[in-house]
Design a protein around this motif. Structure first.
Motif, mmCIF file in Angstrom:
data_model
loop_
_atom_site.group_PDB
_atom_site.id
_atom_site.type_symbol
_atom_site.label_atom_id
_atom_site.label_comp_id
_atom_site.label_asym_id
_atom_site.label_seq_id
_atom_site.Cartn_x
_atom_site.Cartn_y
_atom_site.Cartn_z
ATOM 1 N N ARG A 212 53.422 -11.127 62.537
ATOM 2 C CA ARG A 212 52.005 -11.325 62.835
ATOM 3 C C ARG A 212 51.515 -10.230 63.788
ATOM 4 N N LEU A 213 50.297 -9.753 63.529
ATOM 5 C CA LEU A 213 49.674 -8.708 64.347
ATOM 6 C C LEU A 213 48.294 -9.185 64.777
ATOM 7 N N GLN A 214 48.071 -9.245 66.094
ATOM 8 C CA GLN A 214 46.759 -9.580 66.644
ATOM 9 C C GLN A 214 46.075 -8.295 67.095
ATOM 10 N N ARG A 215 44.898 -8.040 66.525
ATOM 11 C CA ARG A 215 44.163 -6.812 66.876
ATOM 12 C C ARG A 215 42.663 -7.119 66.907
ATOM 13 N N ASN A 216 42.065 -6.874 68.036
ATOM 14 C CA ASN A 216 40.613 -7.032 68.202
ATOM 15 C C ASN A 216 40.133 -8.420 67.754
ATOM 16 N N GLY A 217 40.895 -9.447 68.107
ATOM 17 C CA GLY A 217 40.491 -10.805 67.808
ATOM 18 C C GLY A 217 40.784 -11.277 66.405
ATOM 19 N N THR A 218 41.452 -10.464 65.594
ATOM 20 C CA THR A 218 41.787 -10.841 64.221
ATOM 21 C C THR A 218 43.299 -10.918 64.066
ATOM 22 N N LEU A 219 43.760 -11.953 63.329
ATOM 23 C CA LEU A 219 45.188 -12.136 63.092
ATOM 24 C C LEU A 219 45.530 -11.643 61.689
ATOM 25 N N TYR A 220 46.534 -10.776 61.603
ATOM 26 C CA TYR A 220 47.035 -10.253 60.335
ATOM 27 C C TYR A 220 48.479 -10.729 60.154
ATOM 28 N N GLY A 221 48.921 -10.850 58.906
ATOM 29 C CA GLY A 221 50.271 -11.351 58.682
ATOM 30 C C GLY A 221 50.898 -10.824 57.414
ATOM 31 N N VAL A 222 52.223 -10.685 57.439
ATOM 32 C CA VAL A 222 53.010 -10.274 56.275
ATOM 33 C C VAL A 222 54.443 -10.733 56.525
ATOM 34 N N SER A 223 55.180 -10.999 55.468
ATOM 35 C CA SER A 223 56.582 -11.375 55.645
ATOM 36 C C SER A 223 57.403 -10.143 55.999
ATOM 37 N N ALA A 224 58.465 -10.361 56.766
ATOM 38 C CA ALA A 224 59.333 -9.241 57.147
ATOM 39 C C ALA A 224 59.967 -8.611 55.914
ATOM 40 N N ASP A 225 60.302 -9.430 54.934
ATOM 41 C CA ASP A 225 60.923 -8.923 53.714
ATOM 42 C C ASP A 225 59.976 -7.974 52.979
ATOM 43 N N ARG A 226 58.707 -8.359 52.879
ATOM 44 C CA ARG A 226 57.726 -7.500 52.204
ATOM 45 C C ARG A 226 57.428 -6.255 53.034
ATOM 46 N N LEU A 227 57.387 -6.396 54.336
ATOM 47 C CA LEU A 227 57.139 -5.254 55.211
ATOM 48 C C LEU A 227 58.245 -4.211 55.076
ATOM 49 N N LEU A 228 59.496 -4.675 55.031
ATOM 50 C CA LEU A 228 60.618 -3.748 54.912
ATOM 51 C C LEU A 228 60.676 -3.092 53.537
ATOM 52 N N GLY A 229 60.210 -3.805 52.517
ATOM 53 C CA GLY A 229 60.326 -3.287 51.163
ATOM 54 C C GLY A 229 59.131 -2.502 50.674
ATOM 55 N N THR A 230 58.065 -2.410 51.491
ATOM 56 C CA THR A 230 56.841 -1.718 51.066
ATOM 57 C C THR A 230 56.428 -0.724 52.145
ATOM 58 N N PRO A 231 56.790 0.534 52.011
ATOM 59 C CA PRO A 231 56.510 1.525 53.070
ATOM 60 C C PRO A 231 55.044 1.626 53.463
ATOM 61 N N ARG A 232 54.133 1.436 52.525
ATOM 62 C CA ARG A 232 52.712 1.589 52.861
ATOM 63 C C ARG A 232 52.217 0.480 53.795
ATOM 64 N N LEU A 233 53.003 -0.574 54.002
ATOM 65 C CA LEU A 233 52.606 -1.655 54.900
ATOM 66 C C LEU A 233 53.084 -1.437 56.335
ATOM 67 N N ASN A 234 53.818 -0.367 56.576
ATOM 68 C CA ASN A 234 54.338 -0.076 57.917
ATOM 69 C C ASN A 234 53.215 0.500 58.767
ATOM 70 N N THR A 235 52.324 -0.380 59.205
ATOM 71 C CA THR A 235 51.081 0.039 59.834
ATOM 72 C C THR A 235 51.296 0.728 61.176
#
Length: 370
Positions: A212-235
């Motif tokens: 989970r990522l909190q930025r400027n009052g907004t919550l974003y989310g992604v699974s660790a498995d998807r984050l590790l497997g999709t380079p474009r999501l490495n924000t």
């Protein structure tokens, strides 16, 4: 003795189903619609939908039960450099070629200014040149800018600049890792995977961990498995971002003649009906009806439609026949939703076998009486 035999056998045949202990109902019992007392048509309290190749595409487009659909920020390429920002601290030393210059005392060739903090406007104040805008610059560019400003006052000035990031350059790693805490952004292309690695990695006890990522009052989310497997999501992280990792809280249930009757966690982002059966330990081979796999689901009222773009009833029972290839393939594509109940019906064959077993027992008792 003949009368005793007839009485005992009749009792078994008439009340055999009541005598047989079953852990689950038959499919016909679960899906039965109560009869109307006045002869009017009874409206079913639920819809029954067989999971087959013909229906599967329709079900895949029905609304998800999970109401929390968090977006995620994709990676944005940034130069892998350090940038001066407000709140940073600068240590500046100026060197000159002449002795007893404008900034130096006799015998000195350099002067070191007290540590300077970049103002909210992105400027620093230096003697004889005033305010200089340095925010948004790399340390090398800021150093060159200061040299240019002093060229009119000093002969061949050379500037030495050291940057110390200020508190406004920090991100917070809240929880879900081995070493949470505040981390200073080392450069402008610092990513969330680098942050998680610097925090010691995600704790291994988590089930399907969610980032989970909190930025400027907004919550974003992604699974660790998807984050590790999709380079474009490495924000890429920004100052004051807050990051935490938590377990996947979604669950489904299993009851009836299944391997286990329990509450089960989602082991990954998407779990199919066939995978769910694996998670619950399959079906009880001795008493389960492979044609009677039921998935009970409750849809919100807003999801109910009359045009098959959604369910036509908030209570829907999906049925699976695992004895056919179509049923097996379709079960491997049907997606389990949070809160689903996977119910394995009792096999009617088991009930018949139990009746015959009781019938045999009665005959044995009768033979002993003879």
């Amino acid at each position: 003795m003949l009368n005793v035999r007839l009485l005992l056998c009749g009792a078994v045949l008439l009340s055999g189903c009541d005598l047989i202990p079953r852990g689950a109902g038959l499919q016909s019992e679960v899906l039965a619609v109560p009869n109307s007392e006045n002869g009017e048509e009874v409206v079913p309290e639920f819809a029954v939908e067989p999971i087959t190749r013909d229906n599967l595409a329709t079900f895949l487009h029905w609304p998800d039960i999970d109401n929390e659909h968090l977006r995620w920020i994709e990676a944005a390429d940034q130069p892998n450099t350090r940038i001066v920002t407000p709140g940073d601290r600068l240590d500046i030393t100026i060197w000159g070629t002449e002795e007893n210059g404008l900034l130096t005392n006799p015998g000195q060739r350099s002067v070191t200014f007290p540590q300077t903090t970049v103002s909210a406007a992105g400027t620093i104040f230096l003697p004889f040149v005033g305010d200089i805008k340095v925010s948004g610059m790399s340390p090398d560019r800021a150093r060159a800018r200061i040299e240019t400003e002093y060229e009119g006052a000093l002969q061949s000035p050379q500037v030495q600049l050291e940057l110390t990031e200020g508190p406004n350059r920090q991100v917070t790693l809240v929880s879900g890792v081995s070493a949470p805490g505040q981390v200073t952004l080392p450069h402008t292309n610092y990513t969330i995977l680098e942050l998680l690695a610097d925090g010691g990695g995600i704790v291994t006890s988590f089930n399907n961990p969610q980032v989970r990522l909190q930025r400027n009052g907004t919550l974003y989310g992604v699974s660790a498995d998807r984050l590790l497997g999709t380079p474009r999501l490495n924000t890429t992280l920004n100052a004051r971002d807050r990051v935490f990792v938590e377990e996947d809280e979604r669950i489904f249930l299993s009851l009836g003649a299944s391997g286990t009757e329990a509450v089960h966690s989602f082991t990954k982002d998407t779990v199919t009906a066939l995978e769910a059966l694996t998670i619950i330990g399959g079906v009880a081979e001795s008493r389960a009806d492979a044609k009677g796999i039921l998935i009970l689901r409750r849809y919100p009222a807003r999801a109910v439609t009359a045009d098959r773009s959604g369910p036509d009833h908030p209570r829907t029972v999906f049925t699976i026949d695992l004895t056919t290839a179509d049923g097996l393939f379709s079960a491997d594509q049907f997606i389990i939703q949070p809160g689903d109940l996977v119910y394995v019906a009792e096999s009617p064959v088991t009930a018949v076998q139990s009746i015959f077993g009781l019938f045999g027992s009665v005959l044995g008792i009768n033979n002993q009486l003879n």
